[in-house]
Design a protein around this motif. Structure first.
Motif, PDB file in Angstrom:
ATOM      1  N   ALA A 229      36.471  88.874  58.776  1.00 31.85           N
ATOM      2  CA  ALA A 229      37.630  88.186  58.207  1.00 31.85           C
ATOM      3  C   ALA A 229      38.099  88.989  57.004  1.00 31.85           C
ATOM      4  O   ALA A 229      37.279  89.582  56.288  1.00 31.85           O
ATOM      5  CB  ALA A 229      37.256  86.765  57.792  1.00 31.85           C
ATOM      6  N   ARG A 230      39.417  89.029  56.831  1.00 28.39           N
ATOM      7  CA  ARG A 230      39.950  89.760  55.682  1.00 28.39           C
ATOM      8  C   ARG A 230      40.969  88.913  54.951  1.00 28.39           C
ATOM      9  O   ARG A 230      41.882  88.355  55.558  1.00 28.39           O
ATOM     10  CB  ARG A 230      40.601  91.073  56.152  1.00 28.39           C
ATOM     11  CG  ARG A 230      39.682  92.272  55.889  1.00 28.39           C
ATOM     12  CD  ARG A 230      40.380  93.610  55.817  1.00 28.39           C
ATOM     13  NE  ARG A 230      41.415  93.857  56.776  1.00 28.39           N
ATOM     14  CZ  ARG A 230      41.341  94.778  57.740  1.00 28.39           C
ATOM     15  NH1 ARG A 230      40.261  95.501  57.886  1.00 28.39           N
ATOM     16  NH2 ARG A 230      42.366  94.978  58.538  1.00 28.39           N
ATOM     17  N   ASN A 231      40.769  88.793  53.644  1.00 25.17           N
ATOM     18  CA  ASN A 231      41.751  88.144  52.762  1.00 25.17           C
ATOM     19  C   ASN A 231      42.109  86.716  53.180  1.00 25.17           C
ATOM     20  O   ASN A 231      43.259  86.321  53.130  1.00 25.17           O
ATOM     21  CB  ASN A 231      43.039  88.973  52.704  1.00 25.17           C
ATOM     22  CG  ASN A 231      42.859  90.193  51.838  1.00 25.17           C
ATOM     23  OD1 ASN A 231      42.158  90.140  50.830  1.00 25.17           O
ATOM     24  ND2 ASN A 231      43.452  91.286  52.254  1.00 25.17           N
ATOM     25  N   LEU A 232      41.113  85.947  53.613  1.00 26.20           N
ATOM     26  CA  LEU A 232      41.409  84.570  54.006  1.00 26.20           C
ATOM     27  C   LEU A 232      41.778  83.738  52.780  1.00 26.20           C
ATOM     28  O   LEU A 232      41.095  83.786  51.757  1.00 26.20           O
ATOM     29  CB  LEU A 232      40.207  83.930  54.703  1.00 26.20           C
ATOM     30  CG  LEU A 232      39.835  84.466  56.079  1.00 26.20           C
ATOM     31  CD1 LEU A 232      38.716  83.631  56.672  1.00 26.20           C
ATOM     32  CD2 LEU A 232      41.035  84.503  57.007  1.00 26.20           C
ATOM     33  N   VAL A 233      42.864  82.987  52.908  1.00 31.47           N
ATOM     34  CA  VAL A 233      43.285  82.083  51.843  1.00 31.47           C
ATOM     35  C   VAL A 233      43.479  80.709  52.465  1.00 31.47           C
ATOM     36  O   VAL A 233      44.078  80.593  53.535  1.00 31.47           O
ATOM     37  CB  VAL A 233      44.614  82.546  51.193  1.00 31.47           C
ATOM     38  CG1 VAL A 233      45.083  81.529  50.150  1.00 31.47           C
ATOM     39  CG2 VAL A 233      44.442  83.922  50.560  1.00 31.47           C
TER      40      VAL A 233
ATOM     41  N   ARG B 188      41.243  84.785  48.987  1.00 30.53           N
ATOM     42  CA  ARG B 188      41.145  86.152  49.520  1.00 30.53           C
ATOM     43  C   ARG B 188      39.690  86.490  49.887  1.00 30.53           C
ATOM     44  O   ARG B 188      39.110  87.441  49.398  1.00 30.53           O
ATOM     45  CB  ARG B 188      41.696  87.159  48.513  1.00 30.53           C
ATOM     46  CG  ARG B 188      43.229  87.168  48.483  1.00 30.53           C
ATOM     47  CD  ARG B 188      43.753  87.859  47.263  1.00 30.53           C
ATOM     48  NE  ARG B 188      43.545  87.038  46.074  1.00 30.53           N
ATOM     49  CZ  ARG B 188      43.082  87.488  44.909  1.00 30.53           C
ATOM     50  NH1 ARG B 188      42.753  88.753  44.775  1.00 30.53           N
ATOM     51  NH2 ARG B 188      42.934  86.677  43.890  1.00 30.53           N
TER      52      ARG B 188
ATOM     53  N   ASP C  87      36.556  87.694  52.166  1.00 30.53           N
ATOM     54  CA  ASP C  87      36.220  88.630  53.238  1.00 30.53           C
ATOM     55  C   ASP C  87      34.902  88.205  53.868  1.00 30.53           C
ATOM     56  O   ASP C  87      34.114  87.467  53.260  1.00 30.53           O
ATOM     57  CB  ASP C  87      36.069  90.063  52.693  1.00 30.53           C
ATOM     58  CG  ASP C  87      37.392  90.590  52.185  1.00 30.53           C
ATOM     59  OD1 ASP C  87      38.436  90.188  52.730  1.00 30.53           O
ATOM     60  OD2 ASP C  87      37.374  91.389  51.216  1.00 30.53           O
TER      61      ASP C  87
ATOM     62  N   GLU D  82      46.470  82.234  54.920  1.00 29.04           N
ATOM     63  CA  GLU D  82      46.724  83.677  54.978  1.00 29.04           C
ATOM     64  C   GLU D  82      45.459  84.369  55.448  1.00 29.04           C
ATOM     65  O   GLU D  82      44.387  83.790  55.457  1.00 29.04           O
ATOM     66  CB  GLU D  82      47.081  84.226  53.569  1.00 29.04           C
ATOM     67  CG  GLU D  82      48.423  83.775  53.058  1.00 29.04           C
ATOM     68  CD  GLU D  82      48.577  84.107  51.572  1.00 29.04           C
ATOM     69  OE1 GLU D  82      48.047  85.164  51.140  1.00 29.04           O
ATOM     70  OE2 GLU D  82      49.196  83.307  50.847  1.00 29.04           O
ATOM     71  N   GLY D  83      45.602  85.636  55.794  1.00 35.91           N
ATOM     72  CA  GLY D  83      44.440  86.434  56.148  1.00 35.91           C
ATOM     73  C   GLY D  83      44.280  86.584  57.647  1.00 35.91           C
ATOM     74  O   GLY D  83      44.986  85.960  58.431  1.00 35.91           O
ATOM     75  N   GLU D  84      43.348  87.455  57.998  1.00 38.30           N
ATOM     76  CA  GLU D  84      43.167  87.774  59.411  1.00 38.30           C
ATOM     77  C   GLU D  84      41.711  87.663  59.811  1.00 38.30           C
ATOM     78  O   GLU D  84      40.818  87.878  58.997  1.00 38.30           O
ATOM     79  CB  GLU D  84      43.611  89.220  59.676  1.00 38.30           C
ATOM     80  CG  GLU D  84      45.092  89.458  59.483  1.00 38.30           C
ATOM     81  CD  GLU D  84      45.387  90.945  59.393  1.00 38.30           C
ATOM     82  OE1 GLU D  84      46.072  91.456  60.278  1.00 38.30           O
ATOM     83  OE2 GLU D  84      44.880  91.600  58.457  1.00 38.30           O
TER      84      GLU D  84
ATOM     85  N   ARG E  86      35.543  83.179  47.210  1.00 37.88           N
ATOM     86  CA  ARG E  86      35.561  84.504  47.834  1.00 37.88           C
ATOM     87  C   ARG E  86      34.158  85.095  47.891  1.00 37.88           C
ATOM     88  O   ARG E  86      33.230  84.599  47.245  1.00 37.88           O
ATOM     89  CB  ARG E  86      36.490  85.442  47.073  1.00 37.88           C
ATOM     90  CG  ARG E  86      35.951  85.852  45.715  1.00 37.88           C
ATOM     91  CD  ARG E  86      36.862  86.826  45.065  1.00 37.88           C
ATOM     92  NE  ARG E  86      38.004  86.121  44.480  1.00 37.88           N
ATOM     93  CZ  ARG E  86      38.876  86.719  43.672  1.00 37.88           C
ATOM     94  NH1 ARG E  86      38.775  88.008  43.411  1.00 37.88           N
ATOM     95  NH2 ARG E  86      39.850  86.023  43.131  1.00 37.88           N
TER      96      ARG E  86
END
Lengths: 353, 257
Positions: free
Chosen positions: B12-16, B27, B29, B63-65, B231
């Protein structure tokens, strides 16, 4: 007190403690608990057997005649069919107060269409089944989409169905003679055949067929397992990927269709279509379910239990009547049975936590 | 690092994720590599649960991927994540106590019989389900014979946990996520569940272990993801980092250089 301090205990690994993977436990109380949990209907079956024996002793051989025992079964047929619908709903931890009114509404639809309006009887029966399904669907929508407690939702629809049945029938009874000449198929389940000295009605056979089919769906299909799971623990069911609302909705629709079946059986039983009939059928069906041992908290119970519950009620009413006891004591006895059954359920449930 | 390979299996990257004014994920990870046990630790309210829920589709991040095998994925429901091979053992276990062990293992994904009844009315292939349930439990070494029809309510807490783990291991083709699997258990039962976790790992399934129990985390984890204030603060190697240091980082008493 200049005593010496006792030496610390030496650690010894306990050797005979029950080990984690072992699923066997032989303590007697736990054994009884396991049996009661696995077969809660043992209690109701025992009550049924004891009551049959007791009434047999009090009343004498007259009670045990095949004629009388078949009569008991005929007397509980309608309530048992309705109890099947109620069992499905109660297994999901719901309750359906509208089953009796929906049953009578369906019988009114059958009678008015087939007799008053001269429809082909089969078409009238099909319409009654649609009416039952629609009534159940309304309950289902209220209990799922509208998120009403089933008690309140069906309290509302109970009154709505009562009003509809009076309106649609014009509060008029359709007498047996008219049904017999114009649409005898509506009385089909009151007919039957004689096996020796015993009269067996098609209604009784339908009862067993219906219970057999429903048993299969409840115990041998994914849908049935989901009905139990949803009643047992809706959150767990949701996490396991079950669509809880869809299961609940389907249960109310199926219950509605069974109410239509009960309406058809009812016409056979009483001969006529009477909108004033079945005033307490909803509560009687709950009584059968509860005395059978199905838990009002959902997830626990069976159709078999409901049949036993209905038979217990039938045996008590029949037996007390034959013994010449005032009818009010029938209610008294049934009331005690309900309380006893719920106490037993509480105890079994408590043991399981 | 012995287990880290190049492409994370689940990433996961930059999950909000915001709930009103509260920022549950800020954000964040996350990386899980093939074959490893990754422990996720963090103080209460650090956002561990939200992170896990985002990875299992129970929460949709703002947000995030999220990536599986480097490919972006989007989970809209827990069912999506399950279809992708991610199984979760919830802290509540998500078992129906009045149903049998076999019924619970297959709850929500029952096997239909191949015959006419199976096709027409969805009749179950109970024999096959019971056989598979039996296999699965004995493969994990948690079952004696002839008890598969027992209801779950007759089992102890540890046994129920084992059933939930077995269900996840049986169906989780890629990842098993376990939320506080030992929190409700005694010492002896915890021990068994930890062994079970290592057995599952031994079968090649990577595991995400959320736990408050530091000795358990340090015993089984290959890497420890420390979550703080929404985070990932850092990832430590349990062989190189002491337990008090990990706790100090988790609570903010120690900052990461």
């Amino acid at each position: 007190m200049a005593g010496t301090r006792p030496p610390p205990n030496i650690c010894v690994a306990p050797s005979n403690e029950p080990d984690f993977p072992s699923f066997s436990d032989t303590r007697p109380l736990r054994h009884l608990r396991l049996i009661l949990q696995s077969f809660p209907s043992i209690v109701s079956v025992t009550v049924l057997i004891i009551s049959i024996i007791v009434f047999g002793i009090i009343i004498g051989p007259h009670f045990f005649t095949p004629f009388n025992l078949s009569l008991v079964l005929q007397q509980v047929t309608v309530i048992s069919v309705l109890g099947a619908a109620q069992t499905l709903v109660i297994l999901t931890a719901g309750i359906d107060l509208s089953v009796g009114a929906l049953m009578v509404l369906c019988s009114v639809v059958m009678g008015v269409l087939a007799v008053d309006m001269g429809w082909p009887p089969i078409l009238a029966i099909v319409m009654a089944f649609f009416a039952g399904a629609a009534g159940g669907a309304i309950n289902g929508i209220l209990a799922t989409l509208a998120k009403l407690p089933p008690f309140i939702a069906t309290l509302g629809t109970w009154n709505v169905f009562l009003a509809l049945e009076l309106w649609y029938s014009g509060s008029q009874t359709i007498v047996s003679q008219n049904i017999f000449t114009q649409a005898p198929i509506l009385q089909f389940f009151g007919n039957g055949t004689n096996i020796g000295a015993v009269r067996v009605t098609w209604g009784e056979l339908l009862l067993f067929a219906l219970f057999g089919i429903l048993w299969f769906f409840l115990n041998r299909t994914a849908w049935g397992r989901h009905v139990y799971a949803v009643g047992d623990d809706p959150d767990a069911s949701r996490l396991a990927g079950i669509s809880v609302d869809r299961v609940l909705f389907s249960v109310y629709v199926v219950a509605g269709v069974i109410c239509a079946v009960a309406g058809w059986v009812l016409i056979g039983r009483i001969g006529s279509v009477t909108p004033q009939e079945g005033q307490t059928s909803n509560l009687d069906s709950i009584t059968a379910v509860v005395i059978g041992g199905t838990s009002l908290f959902g997830g626990r119970g069976s159709l078999f239990a409901t049949l036993i519950g209905a038979l217990i009620v039938g045996v008590f009413e029949n037996g007390l009547a034959l013994a010449g006891v005032d009818a009010l004591w029938q209610n008294f006895a049934i009331g005690l049975l309900i309380v006893f059954a719920v106490i037993m359920d509480q105890q079994i449930r408590k043991l399981s936590i | 690092m012995s287990v880290s390979q190049d492409v994370p299996l689940l990433q996961a990257r930059n999950l909000v994720k915001r709930y009103g004014h509260v920022v549950a994920l800020d954000r964040a990870d996350f990386e899980l590599y093939p074959g490893e046990i990754l422990a996720v630790i963090g103080d209460n309210g650090a956002g561990k649960s939200t992170l896990i829920k985002a990875l299992t589709g129970a929460v949709i991040p703002d947000e995030g991927e999220i990536f599986m095998d480097g490919e972006p994925v989007r989970f809209r429901s827990p069912l999506d994540a399950r279809r992708a091979g991610i199984e979760t053992v919830y802290q509540t276990l998500a078992l129906a106590p009045a149903l049998s062990i076999a019924d619970n293992l297959f709850l929500g994904r029952e096997q239909r019989s191949k015959g006419i009844l199976g096709r027409l009315v969805g009749a179950l292939d109970r024999a096959a389900m019971q056989r598979r349930a039996q296999d699965e439990l004995s493969r994990l070494g948690i079952m004696t014979v002839q008890s598969i029809k027992q209801t779950v309510e007759t089992l102890s807490g540890g046994q129920r946990q084992a059933i939930a783990v077995a269900r996840a291991a049986a169906f989780g083709s890629r990842v098993v996520i376990m939320d506080e699997p030992t929190a409700a258990l005694g010492v002896r039962e915890s021990r068994r569940v930890l062994d079970l976790i290592l057995t599952v790992k031994g079968r090649g399934l990577p595991i995400v272990l959320i736990s408050h129990n530091m000795p358990h985390v340090f015993e089984v984890a290959d890497r420890i993801h420390i979550h703080r204030l929404g985070r990932r603060l850092t990832v430590v190697d349990p062989r190189l980092c002491s337990m008090p240091d990990a706790v100090a980082m988790m609570t903010g008493a120690l900052t990461v250089a």
